[in-house]
Design a protein around this motif. Structure first.
Motif, PDB file in Angstrom:
ATOM      1  N   VAL A  44       0.843  -1.203   0.000  1.00  0.00           N
ATOM      2  CA  VAL A  44       0.000   0.000   0.000  1.00  0.00           C
ATOM      3  C   VAL A  44       0.876   1.250   0.000  1.00  0.00           C
ATOM      4  CG1 VAL A  44      -1.731   1.325   1.284  1.00  0.00           C
ATOM      5  CG2 VAL A  44      -1.972  -1.151   1.063  1.00  0.00           C
ATOM      6  N   ARG A  47       2.167   1.785  -3.475  1.00  0.00           N
ATOM      7  CA  ARG A  47       1.117   2.321  -4.352  1.00  0.00           C
ATOM      8  C   ARG A  47       0.864   3.801  -4.080  1.00  0.00           C
ATOM      9  NH1 ARG A  47      -2.723  -3.020  -3.932  1.00  0.00           N
ATOM     10  NH2 ARG A  47      -1.621  -4.207  -5.526  1.00  0.00           N
ATOM     11  N   VAL A  67      -6.628   4.527  -4.700  1.00  0.00           N
ATOM     12  CA  VAL A  67      -6.127   3.277  -4.132  1.00  0.00           C
ATOM     13  C   VAL A  67      -7.291   2.335  -3.783  1.00  0.00           C
ATOM     14  CG1 VAL A  67      -4.713   2.272  -2.267  1.00  0.00           C
ATOM     15  CG2 VAL A  67      -4.074   4.454  -3.255  1.00  0.00           C
ATOM     16  N   ILE A  69      -9.251   2.509  -1.013  1.00  0.00           N
ATOM     17  CA  ILE A  69      -9.020   2.167   0.382  1.00  0.00           C
ATOM     18  C   ILE A  69      -9.914   3.063   1.246  1.00  0.00           C
ATOM     19  CG2 ILE A  69      -7.094   3.782   0.653  1.00  0.00           C
ATOM     20  CD1 ILE A  69      -5.664   1.766   2.374  1.00  0.00           C
ATOM     21  N   LYS A  77      -2.441   4.859   7.461  1.00  0.00           N
ATOM     22  CA  LYS A  77      -1.284   4.538   6.623  1.00  0.00           C
ATOM     23  C   LYS A  77      -0.459   5.799   6.363  1.00  0.00           C
ATOM     24  CE  LYS A  77      -0.249   1.134   5.167  1.00  0.00           C
ATOM     25  NZ  LYS A  77       0.727   0.169   5.740  1.00  0.00           N
TER      26      LYS A  77
END
Length: 154
Positions: A44, A47, A67, A69, A77
């Motif tokens: 992640v 990305r 993403v 998410i 994150k």
């Protein structure tokens, strides 16, 4: 008993969603292996860094959409990436509820170092696929991606 299990298994493995999920899991595990063997980046994080290379100063909302998410998960994150010295955040000048995200020199250097490995991986994945097959594959993915946003059944 076995006769009833096998047809169900065949039915399951013929579902596009099952095949995509299984392939995605394998690809994620492979990419994570390469990233972990050369850095302390998660997939992640990789990305997010690559998206920010394309969209420097993107908002958290834009990153979450790109993403795919959850915004809360992305926020956690991003906080970890700030702690690792990979990104910085700032409030948007016009809308103080929004945060813009920027890469640090450390993240850019790491990306530059890892990109050749990830490109070799990409080349390996596509080595036995023709341009025509790849074009068809992307068209099919685009259709599935678009239809996956629907919430009604025909």
């Amino acid at each position: 008993m076995l006769e009833t299990v096998i047809p169900n298994l065949r039915a399951l493995t013929s579902f596009v969603t099952f095949r995509l999920a299984r392939t995605q899991n394998k690809l994620n595990a492979q990419a994570s292996y390469f990233l972990k063997s050369m850095s302390d980046l998660t997939l992640v994080e990789w990305r997010i860094i690559q998206l920010l290379r394309l969209h420097e100063g993107a908002t958290m909302s834009k990153l979450a959409r790109e993403v795919q998410i959850d915004k809360g998960q992305l926020s956690r994150k991003i906080s970890k990436m700030v702690d690792k010295g990979l990104i910085t955040t700032e409030q948007d000048d016009t809308d103080h509820r929004k945060q813009k995200v920027h890469l640090t020199v450390k993240a850019r250097t790491l990306s530059d170092r890892l990109m050749p490995v990830m490109q070799r991986r990409q080349d390996m994945l596509l080595a036995d696929i023709t341009e025509s097959e790849l074009e068809t594959f992307f068209k099919v993915l685009t259709v599935i991606d678009t239809v996956s946003e629907r919430r009604d059944l025909p």
